[in-house]
Design an enzyme around this catalytic site. Structure first.
Site: not given
Ligand code: URA
Length: 217
Positions: A211, A116, A112, A208
């Site tokens: 992760d 922008t 990202r 995430d």
């Molecule tokens: N990406 C992720 O890994 N978890 C989320 O909750 C949103 C985007």
């Protein structure tokens, strides 16, 4: 056990099978280890792939059993290209390939732009014949939907005309965003969650996904 819902924007299939929902609950749990998380993502993707491929064209063929000739069904027509969105989508790849071993694989990397806020491609490698294939995009968390919509745009630009998306969890915002640009794309998920927090994480979600898959936090 499966709900195909034609929303205002397009088709969303929520797979409500007990095995899927059981594994999703384990996946969400903060105490689930990295090793277990990876295994659950693999198993969930396999189960979602079963649903996502249920409309692949098949045909009758004649075969010979050890006892006599008979007819059988065989998948016909287009072959499959499976395209994980880096990095977390890669954790879903083996789940698809275990059911569709002949699929070609493409990779899409996006980041990202902080000014922008638009997704920018940093790595795209797709099968050369993607126009002749049914494309399955993999993105475990359909959150804002911006990068997923951009990934769909990328495969369409490469010639793909049949695209479906498998995600583990979607936010309503992500579904609306994808279907705003790509209403024909069927989205297959294990759950549609409540929404996004202020930094774009899905609630209640699972954190995430990258992760948790790779143990990077
Ligand atoms: N990406 C992720 O890994 N978890 C989320 O909750 C949103 C985007």
């Amino acid at each position: 056990m499966t709900g195909a819902e034609l929303t205002m924007s397009g088709t969303v299939v929520v797979v409500r099978h007990p095995l899927v929902q059981h594994k999703l609950g384990l996946l969400r749990d903060v105490t689930t280890t990295t090793q277990m998380f990876r295994q659950l993502v693999n198993e969930l993707t396999l189960l979602l792939t079963y649903e996502a491929t249920k409309d692949l064209a098949d045909e009758e063929v004649e075969i010979e059993t050890p006892l006599e000739r008979t007819t059988a069904r065989r998948i016909s027509g287009k072959k499959v290209a499976v395209c994980p969105i880096l990095r977390a989508g890669v954790g879903m790849l083996d789940g698809v390939l275990s059911l569709v071993p002949g699929a070609r694989v493409g990779f899409i990397g996006l980041f990202r732009d902080e000014e922008t806020l638009e997704p920018v491609e940093y790595y795209v490698k797709l099968p050369g014949d993607i126009a002749d294939r049914d494309v399955i995009l993999l993105d475990p968390m359909l959150a804002t939907g911006n990068s997923t919509a951009a990934a769909i745009e990328i495969v369409k630009r490469a010639g793909a005309t049949s695209v479906r998306l498998i995600a583990l969890i979607a936010a309503p915002e992500g579904i609306a965003r994808v279907h705003r640009d790509h209403p024909e794309v069927t989205i297959v998920v294990a759950a549609v969650d409540r929404g996004l927090n202020e930094v774009g994480y899905i609630l209640p979600g699972l954190g995430d996904a990258g992760d948790r898959l790779y143990g990077t936090k």
